[in-house]
Design an enzyme around this catalytic site. Structure first.
Site, PDB file in Angstrom:
ATOM      1  N   HIS A 115       0.829  -1.208   0.000  1.00 23.57           N
ATOM      2  CA  HIS A 115       0.000   0.000   0.000  1.00 23.57           C
ATOM      3  C   HIS A 115       0.865   1.259   0.000  1.00 23.57           C
ATOM      4  O   HIS A 115       2.002   1.255   0.484  1.00 23.57           O
ATOM      5  CB  HIS A 115      -0.918   0.006   1.223  1.00 23.57           C
ATOM      6  CG  HIS A 115      -0.178   0.015   2.529  1.00 23.57           C
ATOM      7  ND1 HIS A 115       0.362  -1.117   3.098  1.00 23.57           N
ATOM      8  CD2 HIS A 115       0.131   1.027   3.391  1.00 23.57           C
ATOM      9  CE1 HIS A 115       0.946  -0.809   4.245  1.00 23.57           C
ATOM     10  NE2 HIS A 115       0.819   0.494   4.439  1.00 23.57           N
ATOM     11  N   ILE A 116       0.317   2.340  -0.533  1.00 23.63           N
ATOM     12  CA  ILE A 116       1.009   3.624  -0.540  1.00 23.63           C
ATOM     13  C   ILE A 116       0.004   4.741  -0.293  1.00 23.63           C
ATOM     14  O   ILE A 116      -1.198   4.571  -0.472  1.00 23.63           O
ATOM     15  CB  ILE A 116       1.739   3.909  -1.872  1.00 23.63           C
ATOM     16  CG1 ILE A 116       0.738   3.969  -3.033  1.00 23.63           C
ATOM     17  CG2 ILE A 116       2.825   2.890  -2.138  1.00 23.63           C
ATOM     18  CD1 ILE A 116       1.345   4.476  -4.321  1.00 23.63           C
ATOM     19  N   TYR A 178       7.554  11.754   0.533  1.00 24.70           N
ATOM     20  CA  TYR A 178       7.330  10.417  -0.023  1.00 24.70           C
ATOM     21  C   TYR A 178       8.661   9.693  -0.190  1.00 24.70           C
ATOM     22  O   TYR A 178       8.809   8.524   0.182  1.00 24.70           O
ATOM     23  CB  TYR A 178       6.609  10.530  -1.362  1.00 24.70           C
ATOM     24  CG  TYR A 178       6.276   9.200  -1.999  1.00 24.70           C
ATOM     25  CD1 TYR A 178       5.109   8.529  -1.656  1.00 24.70           C
ATOM     26  CD2 TYR A 178       7.125   8.628  -2.941  1.00 24.70           C
ATOM     27  CE1 TYR A 178       4.793   7.306  -2.235  1.00 24.70           C
ATOM     28  CE2 TYR A 178       6.822   7.407  -3.528  1.00 24.70           C
ATOM     29  CZ  TYR A 178       5.659   6.753  -3.172  1.00 24.70           C
ATOM     30  OH  TYR A 178       5.362   5.539  -3.753  1.00 24.70           O
ATOM     31  N   ALA A 181      10.060   8.580   3.141  1.00 28.05           N
ATOM     32  CA  ALA A 181       9.422   7.365   3.651  1.00 28.05           C
ATOM     33  C   ALA A 181       9.974   6.126   2.963  1.00 28.05           C
ATOM     34  O   ALA A 181      10.196   5.085   3.603  1.00 28.05           O
ATOM     35  CB  ALA A 181       7.909   7.454   3.455  1.00 28.05           C
ATOM     36  N   LEU A 212       9.340   4.252 -12.075  1.00 31.34           N
ATOM     37  CA  LEU A 212       8.357   5.333 -12.085  1.00 31.34           C
ATOM     38  C   LEU A 212       7.230   5.032 -13.061  1.00 31.34           C
ATOM     39  O   LEU A 212       7.424   4.357 -14.068  1.00 31.34           O
ATOM     40  CB  LEU A 212       9.030   6.649 -12.476  1.00 31.34           C
ATOM     41  CG  LEU A 212      10.235   7.047 -11.618  1.00 31.34           C
ATOM     42  CD1 LEU A 212      10.822   8.352 -12.138  1.00 31.34           C
ATOM     43  CD2 LEU A 212       9.834   7.196 -10.160  1.00 31.34           C
TER      44      LEU A 212
END
Length: 315
Positions: A115-116, A178, A181, A212
């Site tokens: 999850h993000i 982000y 993290a 990406l």
């Protein structure tokens, strides 16, 4: 002569570490908790585990999408499929999710953390509030889920899989919290892997470093945060020409997932009952994937790694 000798030593080195002996039957009946299973890579992983006969607990924030994925998993042959909607921004959610999985499955063989939580680009993303939220969803919740599930994984000699990002290896503009993290994930699970080795705990840790995705929403967010042209020149070469070397024309409306060649060095073989870490062969170039429909073979190869005690990336 020296070149031949070095080539031979290199071949022996990789032959020693490379062991592609994945058995699909090893996932039949496996107990899997998969987060972020409502879309994208998580959804495809759920379908792959379902085809191989694994018992699943799926979780994500959006219940309606989870219900759709659960229904598809049942059609694909999963013996047991349960779901629990949870918001990982809540500090109480990770423990309740793992407890739900333990109650439904009786234990865990695989914990797949996928999850993000995203954030707006620019200065707003660097605010303390946005950073705190992102760290909870993208890092702290991973730690909480792992801590709660580790005793069960230890009992089953299971596997812990962490789906991370290139932004956890290479700092990138407009992704400050982000990226922080994701860097934290790399540090935490790299250290945890060594701790488990020292303590002779036979739990495999796999770090999956994804590249990406070319999404319109990301482009719009970046454009709103800078006045620079969309395609600046670098050393006389337009950015469009540079990226064209790696990203071919995409399917209209499709999302692109590009793998990174960052793989790192193999880890030494363990003396325990099963090898804890290996490395995936790296072909040395970026391989673009366009659209989720044609991404399935890539996801299947990823899933093969999830069933084996690989560690993608360097430590």
């Amino acid at each position: 002569m020296k070149v031949l000798l070095l080539t031979g030593l290199g071949a022996l080195f990789f032959a020693y570490y490379w062991d592609d002996n994945f058995d699909p039957a090893s996932l039949q009946g496996a107990r899997v908790l998969l987060t972020g299973a409502n879309a994208g890579v998580g959804e495809e992983l759920a379908y792959h585990y379902a085809r191989l006969g694994s018992h699943l607990v799926l979780t994500a924030h959006t219940e309606a999408l989870l219900q759709k994925v659960v229904g598809n998993c049942r059609k694909l042959g999963a013996p047991k499929v349960f779901y629990i909607a949870a918001d990982m921004a809540s500090p109480e959610a990770p423990e309740s999710v793992v407890q739900f999985a333990l109650d439904k499955l009786g234990g865990l063989d695989y914990l797949v953390l996928n999850h993000i939580g995203g954030a707006p680009a620019g200065t707003r993303a660097r605010s303390p509030q946005a950073t705190r939220w992102l760290m909870q969803v993208n890092f702290v919740s991973y730690v909480q889920l792992t801590s709660r599930a580790l005793p069960s994984l230890t009992d089953s000699k299971g596997s812990l899989v962490v789906v991370s990002s290139l932004l956890g290896r290479v700092p990138t503009s407009f992704s400050t919290p982000y990226s922080a993290a994701k860097f934290a994930l790399d540090g935490f699970f790299g250290s945890l892997r060594r701790e488990l080795d020292v303590q002779d705990v036979n739990v495999a840790i796999t770090m999956c470093v994804l590249g990406l995705r070319d999404r319109a929403s990301a482009a719009e967010a970046v454009r709103s945060s800078t006045s620079r042209p969309r395609q600046p020149e670098h050393r006389g070469v337009p950015l469009q020409s540079q990226t064209a070397m790696f990203l071919p024309p995409t399917v209209p409306g499709a999302r692109t997932l590009t793998e990174t060649p960052l793989r790192g060095w193999p880890q030494p073989k363990m003396k325990s009952s099963r090898q804890k870490s290996k490395t995936e062969k790296n072909d040395g170039h970026l391989e673009p994937v366009t659209a989720w429909e044609v991404q399935v073979p890539r996801v299947r190869r990823l899933c093969r790694g999830l069933a084996r005690p690989h560690l993608f990336g360097h430590d």
